[in-house]
Design a protein around this motif. Structure first.
Motif, mmCIF file in Angstrom:
data_model
loop_
_atom_site.group_PDB
_atom_site.id
_atom_site.type_symbol
_atom_site.label_atom_id
_atom_site.label_comp_id
_atom_site.label_asym_id
_atom_site.label_seq_id
_atom_site.Cartn_x
_atom_site.Cartn_y
_atom_site.Cartn_z
ATOM 1 N N PRO A 1 -1.788 8.854 6.188
ATOM 2 C CA PRO A 1 -2.571 8.199 7.243
ATOM 3 C C PRO A 1 -3.687 7.336 6.667
ATOM 4 O O PRO A 1 -4.352 7.710 5.698
ATOM 5 N N GLY A 2 -3.836 6.155 7.254
ATOM 6 C CA GLY A 2 -4.895 5.249 6.810
ATOM 7 C C GLY A 2 -4.497 4.322 5.690
ATOM 8 O O GLY A 2 -5.277 3.448 5.289
ATOM 9 N N LYS A 3 -3.280 4.487 5.138
ATOM 10 C CA LYS A 3 -2.821 3.614 4.039
ATOM 11 C C LYS A 3 -1.681 2.750 4.551
ATOM 12 O O LYS A 3 -0.736 3.225 5.168
ATOM 13 N N ASN A 4 -1.764 1.445 4.273
ATOM 14 C CA ASN A 4 -0.704 0.549 4.731
ATOM 15 C C ASN A 4 0.436 0.481 3.718
ATOM 16 O O ASN A 4 0.345 1.010 2.612
ATOM 17 N N ALA A 5 1.517 -0.192 4.110
ATOM 18 C CA ALA A 5 2.723 -0.247 3.292
ATOM 19 C C ALA A 5 2.473 -0.873 1.926
ATOM 20 O O ALA A 5 2.990 -0.401 0.902
ATOM 21 N N GLN A 6 1.684 -1.941 1.886
ATOM 22 C CA GLN A 6 1.427 -2.618 0.610
ATOM 23 C C GLN A 6 0.645 -1.711 -0.343
ATOM 24 O O GLN A 6 0.941 -1.654 -1.546
ATOM 25 N N GLU A 7 -0.337 -1.036 0.173
ATOM 26 C CA GLU A 7 -1.130 -0.134 -0.674
ATOM 27 C C GLU A 7 -0.256 0.984 -1.243
ATOM 28 O O GLU A 7 -0.330 1.316 -2.429
ATOM 29 N N LEU A 8 0.602 1.518 -0.414
ATOM 30 C CA LEU A 8 1.487 2.593 -0.873
ATOM 31 C C LEU A 8 2.525 2.061 -1.866
ATOM 32 O O LEU A 8 2.862 2.741 -2.842
ATOM 33 N N TYR A 9 3.010 0.865 -1.612
ATOM 34 C CA TYR A 9 3.956 0.226 -2.536
ATOM 35 C C TYR A 9 3.306 0.057 -3.915
ATOM 36 O O TYR A 9 3.920 0.371 -4.948
ATOM 37 N N ASP A 10 2.081 -0.408 -3.946
ATOM 38 C CA ASP A 10 1.373 -0.595 -5.219
ATOM 39 C C ASP A 10 1.181 0.742 -5.944
ATOM 40 O O ASP A 10 1.335 0.821 -7.168
ATOM 41 N N ARG A 11 0.870 1.760 -5.197
ATOM 42 C CA ARG A 11 0.685 3.080 -5.815
ATOM 43 C C ARG A 11 1.997 3.609 -6.397
ATOM 44 O O ARG A 11 2.022 4.186 -7.484
ATOM 45 N N MET A 12 3.086 3.404 -5.661
ATOM 46 C CA MET A 12 4.380 3.878 -6.141
ATOM 47 C C MET A 12 4.838 3.083 -7.367
ATOM 48 O O MET A 12 5.420 3.643 -8.296
ATOM 49 N N MET A 13 4.578 1.792 -7.370
ATOM 50 C CA MET A 13 4.934 0.986 -8.534
ATOM 51 C C MET A 13 4.190 1.468 -9.777
ATOM 52 O O MET A 13 4.772 1.600 -10.868
ATOM 53 N N GLU A 14 2.924 1.751 -9.610
ATOM 54 C CA GLU A 14 2.137 2.247 -10.743
ATOM 55 C C GLU A 14 2.650 3.620 -11.207
ATOM 56 O O GLU A 14 2.812 3.866 -12.409
#
Length: 218
Positions: free
Chosen positions: A75-88
């Motif tokens: 909650p509170g995290k958008n798709a792009q932010e989560l995508y960046d975290r997963m890529m890292e």
């Protein structure tokens, strides 16, 4: 005369015996037998089965294919932010310890925020100065990021075991080696040959999922 005396004496003795039997002490309590000691039986200790986490249902399947599914709310995290975290996270994962050549983020869809990972690594069963027992482990990971959540699918699990042997070793697919139908006896126990693969795979999948949760939560 002597005969009469004997008769009288015998009669008196009989009456005395009857009288003795009829007389009793009033309110006398009957004696209770001494209580017998009953030894308490110690409860039988139930030992936990160390294989319990790896038995029936530990290896999930979807339409007959060994597949782990993970859903993490963010909650509170958008798709792009989560995508960046997963890529890292996946970049660190595929360049870490025990990784093999070809372990990498193999495909991405930036618009749909989808990441495909080809995981190739050593799975070590036993390591000592005298022996090393391990297999090459392969798995496909697909992470789909959206606003407030990440869905991850792990499938296409295979093993390349003892490739250094002259016969070329063995290639196992998860469906034919660690699934319930392949790895468990009718009594629900693990076959010896499959057991170490099943244990290590379940443990590794738990580690992978915990790593993803941690990357999302941080």
């Amino acid at each position: 005369m002597r005969k009469i005396l004997f008769i009288v004496l015998g009669t008196w003795l009989s009456l005395t015996a009857i009288a003795q039997n009829e007389w009793e002490i009033p309110n006398a309590q009957p004696q209770k037998p001494a209580p017998t000691k009953v030894e308490k039986q110690k409860p039988v200790e139930q030992k936990d089965n160390p294989d319990a986490p790896y038995l029936a249902g530990a290896v999930p399947e979807v339409d007959g294919i060994v597949t782990w599914n993970l859903h993490v709310d963010a909650p509170g995290k958008n798709a792009q932010e989560l995508y960046d975290r997963m890529m890292e996270h996946f970049g660190k994962l595929t360049s870490g310890e025990n990784q093999l050549e070809g372990s990498c983020v193999s495909l991405v869809n930036k618009q749909e925020h989808i990441i495909v990972v080809s995981l190739r690594e050593w799975m070590v069963f036993r390591s000592s100065l005298l022996s090393l027992d391990r297999t090459k482990f392969f798995c496909k990971i697909v992470a789909t990021c959206k606003d407030g959540a990440v869905d991850v699918v792990f499938d296409r699990l295979t093993y390349r075991y003892e490739e250094e042997r002259s016969e070329g070793g063995q290639l196992y697919k998860a469906e034919e080696w660690i699934s319930d139908r392949a790895a468990l006896t009718k009594k629900g126990k693990m076959y010896r040959g499959c057991a170490k693969f099943r244990r290590k795979t379940v443990d590794r999948m738990n580690e992978l999922m915990d790593g993803i949760r941690a990357a999302i939560d941080n």
